[in-house]
Structures are given as C-alpha cells and as structure tokens.
Design a protein around this motif. Structure first.
Motif, PDB file in Angstrom:
ATOM      1  N   LEU A  13       0.796  -0.947  -0.007  1.00 49.38           N
ATOM      2  CA  LEU A  13       0.036  -0.033  -0.071  1.00 49.38           C
ATOM      3  C   LEU A  13       0.866   1.292   0.053  1.00 49.38           C
ATOM      4  N   ASP A  17      -2.470   5.889  -2.579  1.00 47.88           N
ATOM      5  CA  ASP A  17      -3.577   5.361  -2.501  1.00 47.88           C
ATOM      6  C   ASP A  17      -4.348   5.946  -1.564  1.00 47.88           C
ATOM      7  N   THR A  33      -3.214   5.132   9.358  1.00 45.67           N
ATOM      8  CA  THR A  33      -2.576   4.300   8.195  1.00 45.67           C
ATOM      9  C   THR A  33      -1.192   4.898   7.443  1.00 45.67           C
ATOM     10  N   ALA A  49      -1.847  -4.169  -0.364  1.00 44.90           N
ATOM     11  CA  ALA A  49      -3.249  -3.825  -1.043  1.00 44.90           C
ATOM     12  C   ALA A  49      -3.469  -4.941  -1.924  1.00 44.90           C
ATOM     13  N   CYS A  51      -5.554  -5.666  -5.305  1.00 43.86           N
ATOM     14  CA  CYS A  51      -6.007  -4.757  -6.350  1.00 43.86           C
ATOM     15  C   CYS A  51      -6.542  -5.669  -7.657  1.00 43.86           C
ATOM     16  N   PRO A  57      -6.995   0.004  -4.701  1.00 43.17           N
ATOM     17  CA  PRO A  57      -7.172  -1.262  -3.742  1.00 43.17           C
ATOM     18  C   PRO A  57      -8.664  -1.489  -3.506  1.00 43.17           C
ATOM     19  N   THR A  60      -7.115  -4.109   2.127  1.00 46.10           N
ATOM     20  CA  THR A  60      -5.757  -3.593   2.852  1.00 46.10           C
ATOM     21  C   THR A  60      -5.681  -4.238   4.025  1.00 46.10           C
ATOM     22  N   LEU A  92      -5.802 -11.666   0.722  1.00 47.74           N
ATOM     23  CA  LEU A  92      -4.994 -10.748   1.518  1.00 47.74           C
ATOM     24  C   LEU A  92      -4.213 -11.324   2.853  1.00 47.74           C
TER      25      LEU A  92
END
Length: 162
Positions: A13, A17, A33, A49, A51, A57, A60, A92
């Motif tokens: 990330l 973003d 973040t 992220a 995507c 994204p 996350t 993820l």
C-alpha cells in the motif's frame, strides 16, 4: 448471478492510495494508516493492498512485527463491503502470511471483535485457533467528524505457519 473473474495483484500500500475518501475511510483511519506506512519504511510493519486490474485497492491490511509478544500480528484487515465473501480476504491474509514467512518467522496472530463472527469464521477456516480473549478499544469517527471510543472484547487467534 453470473460469475465474474478478475486477476488480483497484491502490492505494498502507498500513501498515494490513501486519497481523501479512500474506500470510505475516516480521516482518523487514514491518518493512522499513513503512520503505519512510515513504520513500514523502518521495517516494523508490512501494509498491503489487493487490487484488480484498475490498480485501485479493494482490500488492505497489515502485519506488525514490533509487538511485545514477538509474534507478528495481522491488523487493520479490510475488504470493500460489496466485495466481501468473494475470496479477497483470503488472498490478503495469505499474502501477509507469506511476508511473515519471508522474514523467517513461523507464527501469526490476530484479534477479532467478538461482535463480528463472520471474520472469525474466515480466520478459523484459514487455520487460526482461539488462544484467548482480551479487552480492546479504538476510536470510530462518524461522517460528521465526531469521534466515539468503541470498547469490546477481542478474541485472539494464532496460527503456526508452515
């Protein structure tokens, strides 16, 4: 409903973003973040992220390596609401687990609000086992900017990574 398949990529990330309004995040969540991304530059965390081809994204999450227990902790796991239950959370979590393995570490831990059984079911399906409970709290920011302290009990789950 017809099935639509899209290739997903997982990448770090970036601050770029996190434009205002990113994924419906509050300014407080966005600021936290951005702080985590600074910690990533120091190697204390990874923040990823997931995507689709657009590069925007849709999920996350991070892993914090600096916890006192010495066990990396997955945290801030999020999948855009309309895309939940499509396997993106699994992508993820598996990518975060690989980052942990790449550091030569063999355990992962995460916590889930006891009032949210759906994510807990995912974590257990992925091999996480309940190891305890602890109080948890965080601030939630409403669209009008009002911040409310949210307190709950957290179920702690761990997994031995192979």
């Amino acid at each position: 409903m017809p099935e639509v398949l899209l290739p997903l990529t997982v990448r770090d990330l970036t601050a770029e973003d996190l434009h205002p309004g990113f994924s419906g995040w509050s300014e407080t969540h966005r600021a936290g973040t951005l702080e985590a991304l600074d910690r990533a530059k120091r190697g204390e965390v990874d923040f990823l992220a997931v995507c689709p081809p657009s590069g925007i994204p849709v999920a996350t999450g991070g892993v914090d390596y600096a916890k006192p227990s010495g066990i990396p902790v997955l945290w801030q796991l999020s999948v855009d609401a309309p895309l939940q239950s499509c396997g993106i959370g699994t992508v993820l979590i598996q990518a975060l687990e690989q980052r942990i393995r790449d550091r030569g570490l063999t355990w992962a831990e995460l916590g889930v609000d006891e009032n949210h059984p759906r994510p807990r079911a995912l974590y257990e399906r992925l091999g996480y086992v309940v190891t305890g409970r602890e109080p948890g709290a965080w601030d939630q920011e409403a669209p009008d900017g009002t911040v409310t302290r949210y307190e709950t009990m957290i179920t702690v789950l761990r997994k031995k990574l192979s």
